[in-house]
Enzyme design. Structure first.
Site, PDB file in Angstrom:
ATOM      1  N   LYS A   1     -65.627   6.357 -37.786  1.00 40.43           N
ATOM      2  CA  LYS A   1     -64.785   6.222 -38.989  1.00 40.43           C
ATOM      3  C   LYS A   1     -65.223   5.008 -39.808  1.00 40.43           C
ATOM      4  O   LYS A   1     -65.292   5.064 -41.039  1.00 40.43           O
ATOM      5  CB  LYS A   1     -63.307   6.117 -38.596  1.00 40.43           C
ATOM      6  CG  LYS A   1     -62.736   7.441 -38.074  1.00 40.43           C
ATOM      7  CD  LYS A   1     -61.392   7.278 -37.381  1.00 40.43           C
ATOM      8  CE  LYS A   1     -60.991   8.566 -36.687  1.00 40.43           C
ATOM      9  NZ  LYS A   1     -59.794   8.444 -35.834  1.00 40.43           N
TER      10      LYS A   1
ATOM     11  N   GLN B   1     -55.505   3.856 -34.017  1.00 37.42           N
ATOM     12  CA  GLN B   1     -56.095   4.875 -33.136  1.00 37.42           C
ATOM     13  C   GLN B   1     -55.184   5.116 -31.931  1.00 37.42           C
ATOM     14  O   GLN B   1     -54.754   4.181 -31.254  1.00 37.42           O
ATOM     15  CB  GLN B   1     -57.492   4.417 -32.685  1.00 37.42           C
ATOM     16  CG  GLN B   1     -58.264   5.442 -31.887  1.00 37.42           C
ATOM     17  CD  GLN B   1     -58.692   6.681 -32.685  1.00 37.42           C
ATOM     18  OE1 GLN B   1     -58.789   6.660 -33.905  1.00 37.42           O
ATOM     19  NE2 GLN B   1     -58.937   7.762 -31.988  1.00 37.42           N
TER      20      GLN B   1
ATOM     21  N   ASP C   1     -52.899   9.031 -41.667  1.00 37.10           N
ATOM     22  CA  ASP C   1     -52.903  10.008 -40.583  1.00 37.10           C
ATOM     23  C   ASP C   1     -51.836  11.075 -40.819  1.00 37.10           C
ATOM     24  O   ASP C   1     -51.828  12.100 -40.131  1.00 37.10           O
ATOM     25  CB  ASP C   1     -52.595   9.314 -39.245  1.00 37.10           C
ATOM     26  CG  ASP C   1     -53.854   9.002 -38.447  1.00 37.10           C
ATOM     27  OD1 ASP C   1     -54.778   9.831 -38.478  1.00 37.10           O
ATOM     28  OD2 ASP C   1     -53.889   7.946 -37.796  1.00 37.10           O
TER      29      ASP C   1
HETATM   30  N1  GUN Z   1     -56.596   9.900 -31.630  1.00 43.10           N
HETATM   31  C1  GUN Z   1     -57.149  11.134 -31.582  1.00 43.10           C
HETATM   32  N2  GUN Z   1     -57.122  11.707 -32.796  1.00 43.10           N
HETATM   33  C2  GUN Z   1     -56.542  10.830 -33.634  1.00 43.10           C
HETATM   34  C3  GUN Z   1     -56.249  10.852 -35.032  1.00 43.10           C
HETATM   35  O1  GUN Z   1     -56.490  11.838 -35.757  1.00 43.10           O
HETATM   36  N3  GUN Z   1     -55.654   9.744 -35.517  1.00 43.10           N
HETATM   37  C4  GUN Z   1     -55.342   8.678 -34.739  1.00 43.10           C
HETATM   38  N4  GUN Z   1     -54.757   7.644 -35.316  1.00 43.10           N
HETATM   39  N5  GUN Z   1     -55.602   8.621 -33.444  1.00 43.10           N
HETATM   40  C5  GUN Z   1     -56.210   9.692 -32.907  1.00 43.10           C
END
Ligand code: GUN
Length: 285
Positions: free
Chosen positions: A53, A97, A120
């Protein structure tokens, strides 16, 4: 003939389009969209996701603000950091995350993120706004990526019977809302569903999002169905989805591969949401 829904290439195109728009907006406003990424602990899979990311941000010219915290960071300290990011005007999106260590209450952390920075789409308000078909709300990235992929191939959901297998807050439930907004008839299944095949075999669209390797087999789908596979199952043979791709694909009209289907779309939608959050806050259409 079966059409493979190519998320990898579409995600590449979306990132390129976002990069161009970011450059234009920078010229116009003198500002740069910014994404704050918070990672707690050293989980190897989370680190890989987070690093991709951060790399993606740099590639498309967005600013990234990295917050790598030790696994024993207190909930109080994490809330303090989020409060600071909420106030920071350079930050348009905040991504914490998941999963977080067990001593931290995930719900409390998500609740602390400012609504307009919830890229998100995890906050209850954003999920509610999604169901209300609000144009400015931020949608959870995987469901948003699925919609974008279906749109790219002009798959019109109106009047179709859709079965979503998986009722998670970040995939199944928001996707059901997005499908309903497109006038699909939606059934959401889960691990207690009495007879899954009974549900999937007549569906025009089947979305698999449970994390069970090759759960959807050829006998469970209708000829000409649209099959979307959200599963990421790590096996000795590599990453496989929730769909028995080899045997289901010949029967399907459209199908997403794993890898290269929904996965890359999820990350692309994170950047899309960050740009949307930037535009929302700056009143740019
Ligand atoms: N952990 C696994 N997938 C995601 C996601 O799409 N967003 C976040 N914040 N954590 C994750």
């Amino acid at each position: 003939m079966t059409v493979i829904l190519d998320g990898k290439n579409l995600a590449k195109k979306i990132r390129k389009d976002i990069k161009e728009e970011v450059a234009l907006l920078k010229e116009k406003t003198g500002k740069n969209p910014g994404l704050a990424i918070v990672l707690v602990g050293e989980d190897p899979a989370s680190k890989i996701y987070v690093n991709s990311k951060i790399k993606g941000c740099k590639e498309i010219g967005m600013e990234s603000f990295e917050n790598f915290l030790p696994k024993d960071v207190t909930e109080e300290k994490l809330l303090e950091i989020i409060e600071k990011l909420n106030k920071d005007e350079r930050v348009n999106g905040i991504l914490v995350q998941l999963p977080l260590p067990s001593h931290i209450d995930e719900k409390k952390i998500i609740a602390a993120i400012a609504l307009e920075k919830d890229v998100d789409g995890f906050k209850p308000d954003n999920l509610g706004l999604l169901f209300l078909n609000d144009k400015k709300s931020l949608h959870s990235c995987t469901p948003a990526g699925i919609m974008r992929l279906l749109d790219e191939y002009n798959i019109d959901l109106k009047g179709l019977d859709a079965v979503i297998v998986g009722r998670s807050n970040i995939v199944g439930k928001p996707l059901a809302g997005l499908f309903i907004n497109r006038s699909a008839t939606v059934t959401i299944c889960n691990s207690h569903t009495k007879n899954l095949k009974e549900q999937t075999k007549n569906a025009d669209v089947v979305v698999m999002a449970v994390g069970k390797e090759k759960l959807l087999t050829e006998d469970m789908v209708k000829e000409g169905a649209v099959i979307v596979d959200v599963g990421i199952n790590r096996t000795n043979a590599g990453v496989v989805g929730d769909v028995d791709f080899e045997n289901v694909a010949p029967k399907a009209k459209y199908i997403t591969p794993v890898p290269g289907g929904v996965g890359p779309m999820t990350v692309a939608m994170l950047f899309h949401n960050t740009l949307k959050a930037f535009k929302n806050v700056n009143n740019i259409e």
